[in-house]
Enzyme design. Structure first.
Site, PDB file in Angstrom:
ATOM      1  N   ARG A 282      28.018 116.967   8.194  1.00  0.00           N
ATOM      2  CA  ARG A 282      29.374 116.492   7.857  1.00  0.00           C
ATOM      3  C   ARG A 282      29.620 116.559   6.357  1.00  0.00           C
ATOM      4  NH1 ARG A 282      29.213 109.979   8.131  1.00  0.00           N
ATOM      5  NH2 ARG A 282      27.010 109.673   7.672  1.00  0.00           N
TER       6      ARG A 282
ATOM      7  N   ASP B 204      30.758 114.304  14.917  1.00  0.00           N
ATOM      8  CA  ASP B 204      32.135 114.770  14.734  1.00  0.00           C
ATOM      9  C   ASP B 204      32.382 115.337  13.334  1.00  0.00           C
ATOM     10  OD1 ASP B 204      32.035 112.464  13.245  1.00  0.00           O
ATOM     11  OD2 ASP B 204      33.401 111.317  14.533  1.00  0.00           O
TER      12      ASP B 204
ATOM     13  N   ASP C  75      14.754 113.796   4.818  1.00  0.00           N
ATOM     14  CA  ASP C  75      16.009 114.510   4.553  1.00  0.00           C
ATOM     15  C   ASP C  75      16.922 113.705   3.633  1.00  0.00           C
ATOM     16  OD1 ASP C  75      15.887 113.103   7.220  1.00  0.00           O
ATOM     17  OD2 ASP C  75      18.051 113.242   7.019  1.00  0.00           O
TER      18      ASP C  75
HETATM   19  P1  AMP Z   1      22.233 110.449   7.661  1.00  0.00           P
HETATM   20  O1  AMP Z   1      21.593 109.437   8.556  1.00  0.00           O
HETATM   21  O2  AMP Z   1      23.639 110.130   7.255  1.00  0.00           O
HETATM   22  O3  AMP Z   1      21.383 110.814   6.491  1.00  0.00           O
HETATM   23  O4  AMP Z   1      22.380 111.774   8.553  1.00  0.00           O
HETATM   24  C1  AMP Z   1      21.324 112.374   9.250  1.00  0.00           C
HETATM   25  C2  AMP Z   1      21.792 113.678   9.826  1.00  0.00           C
HETATM   26  O5  AMP Z   1      22.846 113.467  10.757  1.00  0.00           O
HETATM   27  C3  AMP Z   1      22.330 114.677   8.811  1.00  0.00           C
HETATM   28  O6  AMP Z   1      21.973 115.956   9.226  1.00  0.00           O
HETATM   29  C4  AMP Z   1      23.814 114.454   8.900  1.00  0.00           C
HETATM   30  O7  AMP Z   1      24.532 115.583   8.489  1.00  0.00           O
HETATM   31  C5  AMP Z   1      24.003 114.192  10.373  1.00  0.00           C
HETATM   32  N1  AMP Z   1      25.198 113.387  10.639  1.00  0.00           N
HETATM   33  C6  AMP Z   1      25.376 112.069  10.406  1.00  0.00           C
HETATM   34  N2  AMP Z   1      26.589 111.663  10.794  1.00  0.00           N
HETATM   35  C7  AMP Z   1      27.212 112.750  11.300  1.00  0.00           C
HETATM   36  C8  AMP Z   1      28.497 112.991  11.884  1.00  0.00           C
HETATM   37  N3  AMP Z   1      29.399 112.005  12.025  1.00  0.00           N
HETATM   38  N4  AMP Z   1      28.778 114.245  12.287  1.00  0.00           N
HETATM   39  C9  AMP Z   1      27.899 115.234  12.179  1.00  0.00           C
HETATM   40  N5  AMP Z   1      26.675 115.076  11.648  1.00  0.00           N
HETATM   41  C10 AMP Z   1      26.329 113.855  11.211  1.00  0.00           C
HETATM   42 MG    MG Z   2      21.210 112.035   5.122  1.00  0.00          MG
END
Ligand code: AMP
Ligand code: MG
Length: 488
Positions: A94, A126, A255
């Site tokens: 996203r 999304d 990540d």
């Molecule tokens: P995060 O926990 O925010 O570091 O995200 C972990 C992974 O999930 C990353 O690859 C983000 O890009 C993906 N991600 C988190 N929220 C969304 C979303 N609403 N739509 C698509 N990918 C998401």
């Molecule tokens: Mg992240």
């Protein structure tokens, strides 16, 4: 000369890497945009005209309605260990890297849109971010910067009335985030796991060329070993900085680990109110893997995963030696930061015990961490009233103060100059959850003033701001119910 967004010096060095590293994709426009927050300090980094935030072109360019010449938007691919579990492909699901802007001092800034719409890496998501989470990230990045801790920055929040569904219906928003690069440990893990060692080398060379240019005088493989060692050093020092400021990140997956040692990806983070070594900011982290006191060792574990991903560049002996330096770097930095918090100008072997004893008092009494150290910054031998007001166990506090008094006496500490130093080491203001929550609640009714109020306040958290004492207060009763989770 400050310019509008679309006329900045745009480039995209990442887009010159082969397409194995990303998907070319622009933002998917959102309806009915409005400017929620704009940070003139971040604008200055880009040489962006601060008045541009109010212009329709600014929103249109961010929304993908207006193409920015030279920007080359893309979403990067990465993998990662999430809560210890290997996930072979993640990527910007996203986030969209609009491009880099070459700023005022010729430094380059990634301009990234978080919540910009779906990409190849969105999996089930999304591609959007909700207003609540963009406010939390915007304020946290600027608060961290105000504390002098390495972090991504935030330029703006753009709101939309598009509904986004999390536990309930919310509205979409875009966070415009800045960093010299958003490359993560997981970016290397992805290619290593696929046996693509050439890509690992290419990405390492890119990162070193752009961000570790001082290592270019070294020949490979010494250059790669020195680079890995520096990433470890930066990570260890970042963990010390978080620990000293009472911050827990909440989701230290590989990540979310910046290759530059920046605080990256603010989600269910927290600055502690009452001191609790086992503080878990993330409601979804049932096992406490990322609890406050676990962070230093998780940082090391993550560095080891990076070392594995770099096995084609850094020999096992060099990697082991570099990892072995982590602990000493962390402890040295921790000692330095805690001595500063206690106002000690010299170092004595028993300082560690003095710190540990105090933290024991704070932990057992669940004493407010930030408020205690701020009060200690004005402490004098004949005046401990402000500290006693915060610590219920008077005998224990007195016992510690007696040892502290002796320590100060031994170095001939002068109250006035120590107070001055300590007030620069112990912030009055941190972004407490309840403060962020107030700003979010207001924003959800269309009132964005408190976001700006907090941004300005947290920019100089060591200053007294006598009219703003309420922002340094312990959490009110209602705030006990705030629960932050990964949902964002
Ligand atoms: P995060 O926990 O925010 O570091 O995200 C972990 C992974 O999930 C990353 O690859 C983000 O890009 C993906 N991600 C988190 N929220 C969304 C979303 N609403 N739509 C698509 N990918 C998401
Ligand atoms: Mg992240």
């Amino acid at each position: 000369m400050p310019r509008p967004l679309k006329d900045l010096r745009w480039d995209n060095s990442f887009a010159r890497l082969p397409e194995t590293f990303y998907q070319r994709v622009g933002p998917t426009p959102l309806p009915n945009l409005s400017l929620v927050a704009f940070n003139p300090d971040a604008a200055a980094l880009l040489d962006l005209d601060p008045a541009d935030g109010a212009r329709p072109d600014f929103l249109a360019a961010l929304n993908g309605d207006l193409v920015i010449p030279g920007s080359q938007p893309l979403a990067t691919i990465y993998a990662g260990h999430q809560f210890g579990v290997w996930v072979p492909e993640l990527g910007d699901g996203r986030a969209i890297l609009l491009g880099e802007v070459i700023g005022r001092q010729h430094q380059r800034w990634d301009v990234q849109l978080k919540g910009g719409g779906p990409t190849r890496f969105s999996r089930m998501g999304d591609g959007r971010a909700v207003l609540r989470s963009t406010i939390r990230e915007y304020l946290a990045g600027e608060a961290m910067h105000g504390l002098g801790i390495p972090t991504t920055r935030a330029l703006a929040i753009v709101g939309s009335d598009a509904p986004v569904y999390r536990e309930q219906a919310e509205t979409a928003a875009l966070l415009v985030r800045l960093a010299p690069t958003h490359v993560r440990f997981g970016s290397f893990e992805l290619f290593a796991s696929r046996g693509m060692t050439d890509a690992v080398t290419q990405l390492a060379d890119y990162v070193i060329d752009m961000h570790f240019a001082h290592l270019l005088t070294l020949a490979a493989p010494a250059r790669y070993a020195a680079w890995y060692r520096e990433v470890i050093d930066r990570t260890a020092r970042l963990m010390a900085a978080w620990t000293a400021t009472g911050f827990a990140h909440g989701v230290m997956n590989t990540d979310n680990m910046s290759i530059l040692g920046l605080t990256l990806d603010y989600g269910p983070y927290g600055w502690m109110d009452a001191y609790d070594r086992g503080f878990i900011p993330n409601h979804s982290d049932a096992s406490g893997r990322y609890a406050f006191d676990q962070q230093p060792q998780v940082g090391l574990w993550n560095c080891a995963r990076l070392g594995e991903a770099l096995h084609s560049l850094v020999s096992e002996d060099d990697a082991v030696a570099a990892l072995a330096s982590y602990r000493a770097t962390f402890e040295l930095e921790m000692d330095r930061l805690m001595r500063a918090k206690l106002g000690l100008a010299t170092a004595e072997p028993t300082d560690g015990a003095l710190v540990a004893e105090l933290l024991g008092v704070l932990h057992d009494g669940r004493v407010d961490y930030t408020r205690f150290f701020r009060s200690l910054s004005r402490y004098a031998t004949n005046n401990a009233i402000a500290l006693h007001a915060q610590v219920a166990d008077a005998d224990r506090l007195n016992g510690w103060l007696a040892r502290y008094d002796q320590r100060l006496l031994r170095e001939g500490s002068i109250d006035a100059s120590r107070h001055e130093r300590m007030l620069r080491a112990n912030p009055k203001f941190v972004l407490r959850n309840w403060l962020a929550q107030e700003a979010i609640a207001d924003a959800e009714t269309g009132n964005y003033e408190r976001i700006e109020k907090l941004r300005v306040l947290l920019k100089t958290p060591f200053d007294e701001h006598p009219d703003d004492d309420r922002y340094a207060a312990k959490p009110p009763e209602w705030a006990q119910e705030i629960a932050v989770s990964c949902s964002s």
